[in-house]
Design an enzyme around this catalytic site. Structure first.
Site, PDB file in Angstrom:
ATOM      1  N   GLY A 110       0.809  -1.216   0.000  1.00 29.03           N
ATOM      2  CA  GLY A 110       0.000   0.000   0.000  1.00 29.03           C
ATOM      3  C   GLY A 110       0.840   1.262   0.000  1.00 29.03           C
ATOM      4  N   ASP A 143      -2.315   6.914   2.793  1.00 33.57           N
ATOM      5  CA  ASP A 143      -1.787   7.922   1.872  1.00 33.57           C
ATOM      6  C   ASP A 143      -0.596   7.416   1.058  1.00 33.57           C
ATOM      7  OD1 ASP A 143       0.152   7.778   3.807  1.00 33.57           O
ATOM      8  OD2 ASP A 143       0.027   9.881   4.431  1.00 33.57           O
ATOM      9  N   GLY A 144      -0.170   6.189   1.326  1.00 31.06           N
ATOM     10  CA  GLY A 144       0.951   5.633   0.566  1.00 31.06           C
ATOM     11  C   GLY A 144       2.310   6.183   0.960  1.00 31.06           C
ATOM     12  N   ASP A 270       1.768 -11.250   7.288  1.00 38.23           N
ATOM     13  CA  ASP A 270       2.284 -10.461   6.158  1.00 38.23           C
ATOM     14  C   ASP A 270       3.660  -9.889   6.478  1.00 38.23           C
ATOM     15  OD1 ASP A 270       0.358  -9.096   7.958  1.00 38.23           O
ATOM     16  OD2 ASP A 270       1.111  -7.291   6.993  1.00 38.23           O
ATOM     17  N   ASN A 271       4.095 -10.001   7.725  1.00 44.77           N
ATOM     18  CA  ASN A 271       5.425  -9.501   8.091  1.00 44.77           C
ATOM     19  C   ASN A 271       6.387 -10.645   8.365  1.00 44.77           C
ATOM     20  OD1 ASN A 271       4.471  -6.902   7.837  1.00 44.77           O
ATOM     21  ND2 ASN A 271       3.964  -6.703   9.997  1.00 44.77           N
TER      22      ASN A 271
HETATM   23  P1  AMP Z   1       2.881  -2.555   7.908  1.00 43.10           P
HETATM   24  O1  AMP Z   1       2.259  -2.255   9.228  1.00 43.10           O
HETATM   25  O2  AMP Z   1       3.895  -1.531   7.475  1.00 43.10           O
HETATM   26  O3  AMP Z   1       3.414  -3.944   7.809  1.00 43.10           O
HETATM   27  O4  AMP Z   1       1.702  -2.423   6.854  1.00 43.10           O
HETATM   28  C1  AMP Z   1       0.545  -3.232   6.836  1.00 43.10           C
HETATM   29  C2  AMP Z   1      -0.253  -2.942   5.598  1.00 43.10           C
HETATM   30  O5  AMP Z   1      -0.742  -1.609   5.589  1.00 43.10           O
HETATM   31  C3  AMP Z   1       0.521  -3.108   4.295  1.00 43.10           C
HETATM   32  O6  AMP Z   1      -0.348  -3.605   3.315  1.00 43.10           O
HETATM   33  C4  AMP Z   1       0.950  -1.702   3.981  1.00 43.10           C
HETATM   34  O7  AMP Z   1       1.195  -1.519   2.614  1.00 43.10           O
HETATM   35  C5  AMP Z   1      -0.277  -0.904   4.443  1.00 43.10           C
HETATM   36  N1  AMP Z   1       0.074   0.477   4.816  1.00 43.10           N
HETATM   37  C6  AMP Z   1       0.758   0.872   5.900  1.00 43.10           C
HETATM   38  N2  AMP Z   1       0.893   2.209   5.925  1.00 43.10           N
HETATM   39  C7  AMP Z   1       0.271   2.688   4.822  1.00 43.10           C
HETATM   40  C8  AMP Z   1       0.060   3.981   4.276  1.00 43.10           C
HETATM   41  N3  AMP Z   1       0.497   5.091   4.880  1.00 43.10           N
HETATM   42  N4  AMP Z   1      -0.628   4.065   3.117  1.00 43.10           N
HETATM   43  C9  AMP Z   1      -1.091   2.975   2.505  1.00 43.10           C
HETATM   44  N5  AMP Z   1      -0.928   1.729   2.959  1.00 43.10           N
HETATM   45  C10 AMP Z   1      -0.254   1.572   4.108  1.00 43.10           C
HETATM   46 MG    MG Z   2       4.082  -5.194   6.589  1.00 42.82          MG
END
Ligand code: AMP
Ligand code: MG
Length: 505
Positions: A110, A143-144, A270-271
């Protein structure tokens, strides 16, 4: 060199020395982008306004056969912002799913873009990924983007893990974007360039298993075996062998985390990487005082991913992985299930063996005795009672006389110490050689939370990277016990103690 879409930006990026970007040494061969469509979406990073390179890992670049010194600072910033891409890059956002704190969700990159797979001079194939590079079809409501603090945090901790010899994704560069991201407060935006053996996750298999008739699980399994464990194609049941290997790698990885007091904090499926690398550093932290119930993450209300729960969490994730492989393990459902159960069940013993082997080294035990586990646990109990510093205690055990800490004054500890010394005396190796083994298996320096926070605050709020640079220098030399590093070995004072860490997404 390719430019990303935004027209305003093209004006600027035309100024980038095109020749130079192509001459930095990238050698892309993008095997993931040759998988069938449902595994990813082709999409370029969203350009940013005013990128500025704030940190570049020269040593890593060199080992990858890359030379960014031929780029001006501005050109390097354009490159690591994803504003310009090498010709052979094929940017994609990868699709995946995952169990987050136990609940299943469809996810995907994302806020990350895989630029491509770089072939290294030593014959390796590594993913080069931007994190914080803008929205993708998987962004949901996000917001990506990423804030500077968490990207620098991942940089420091991943590089420290690597220096500790623990498999980890690496960090190549961080740029600030010149844009603000809104979290609880407005924060400076940043993009991390991350290098990984791959980004295939347990969650990628969970995603594949939910596609048409599960037919893509075989595609993904074959790809993962080819990429990470090609020798398994020679076995009678390569898919069972894949499951067993991933279980073994995770058992080893999580044991290593525990041995250095590391808490990942978000062990969602997913991690968890199939490669066996530590991935997706969020609210992770090293514990100072030893307490097996330690939890730092602000979102981990139940302590699901607390220090001593990590092996159980890993096994739970591996059960989800095994489920996705069932149709490949055996055509007879009951047999497949039995094979999967046996493999996942074996995790506990494998983990215990890795942990015990590591603990033996931490205590200079060069032979094996049946009572070693008891001996180790007795020490940990004493450490817990006194909330002794996890890192410094193991390090201090080789000092004669022992330092004056509370722990070392306790009569229970004295009894333990006598037992331990007797145990050392029973092995043929000298105490000197046992102590030298201890000194190379007990790090002196870790990125302690309060030092990490101080470095991130200076960088993020005052644009001052001196402390960050210094911290990186020190934590990438974790066994050095020199006087000028004392500050980094000292546990936090009550005022400095960091109680909670945040994922900052
Ligand atoms: P994470 O907690 O970084 O492992 O992210 C978990 C999920 O949320 C993944 O699919 C990421 O791509 C998505 N994600 C985290 N932060 C953002 C963000 N600011 N914008 C879009 N997707 C996000
Ligand atoms: Mg992740």
């Amino acid at each position: 060199m390719k430019q990303t879409t935004n027209t305003d930006l093209n004006v600027r990026t035309n100024a980038v020395a095109e020749f130079a970007v192509e001459e930095t040494g990238w050698r892309f061969d993008n095997s993931y982008a040759r998988l069938p469509e449902p595994f990813y979406v082709r999409i370029a990073p969203v350009p940013v306004n005013a990128p500025r390179l704030v940190i570049l890992n020269q040593a890593l670049a060199k080992s990858l056969g890359l030379n960014f010194n031929i780029l001006s600072g501005e050109d390097a910033a354009q490159l690591f912002a994803g504003n310009v891409l090498p010709q052979t890059a094929e940017p994609i956002a990868q699709a995946y799913a995952g169990h987050q704190f136990g609940s299943f969700t469809m996810l995907g990159d994302g806020r990350a873009i895989l630029m491509g797979e770089h072939l290294t001079p030593s014959g390796g194939r590594l993913d080069v990924q931007f994190k914080g590079s803008g929205q993708t079809p998987f962004s949901r409501r996000g917001d990506g983007r990423a804030a500077l603090g968490p990207m620098l945090r991942e940089y420091i901790i991943s590089e420290a893990m690597h220096a500790l010899g623990i498999p980890s994704t690496r960090s190549l560069a961080v740029v600030t974007t010149g844009e603000t991201v809104l979290r609880e407060t407005p924060l400076p935006g940043a993009i991390l360039t991350r290098v990984a053996a791959s980004h295939i996750r347990v969650g990628t298999f969970e995603y594949a298993a939910r596609l048409k008739d599960g037919m893509y699980v075989k595609t993904l399994s074959d790809y993962a075996i080819q990429r990470h464990y090609p020798e398994l194609f020679e076995t009678t049941n390569p898919y069972l062998a894949l499951l067993q290997r991933v279980i073994d790698q995770q058992a080893s990885l999580v044991a290593r985390w525990l041995l250095v007091g590391f808490i990942h904090g978000v062990m969602n499926t997913d991690n968890m990487a199939i490669s066996g690398e530590t991935i997706d550093y969020g609210p992770c932290a090293f514990m100072d005082e030893y307490d097996p119930y330690t939890v730092f993450s602000s979102i981990d209300y139940q302590g699901r991913y607390g220090y001593h729960n990590q092996s159980r969490a890993a096994q739970w994730n591996l059960a989800r992985f095994a489920e996705t492989l069932l149709p490949l393990l055996d055509p007879v459902q009951e047999k497949a299930l039995a094979l999967a159960e046996e493999a996942v069940h074996a995790f506990s013993d494998i983990f215990q063996q890795y942990w015990l082997a590591g603990m033996r080294k931490k205590l200079g035990l060069l032979t094996e005795e049946a009572e070693d586990t008891e001996l180790i646990e007795a020490l940990l109990m004493c450490m817990h009672k006194h909330r002794a510093d996890y890192t410094n205690t193991f390090r201090a055990l080789t000092a004669e006389p022992l330092p004056g800490d509370d722990l070392f004054q306790d009569s229970a500890f004295a009894a333990w110490h006598t037992q331990w010394q007797a145990r050392l005396a029973r092995q043929s190796e000298s105490k000197t050689s046992a102590y030298s083994v201890m000194r190379v298996h007990n790090p002196a320096i870790l990125p302690r939370n309060h030092r990490v926070e101080a470095a991130l605050t200076a960088a993020s709020e005052h644009n001052d990277y001196k402390e960050m640079q210094r911290l990186l220098e020190v934590v990438t030399d974790p066994y050095a016990d020199t006087p000028e590093y004392r500050k980094y070995r000292t546990p936090p004072s009550a005022a400095e103690r960091v109680q909670q860490t945040f994922c900052g997404t």
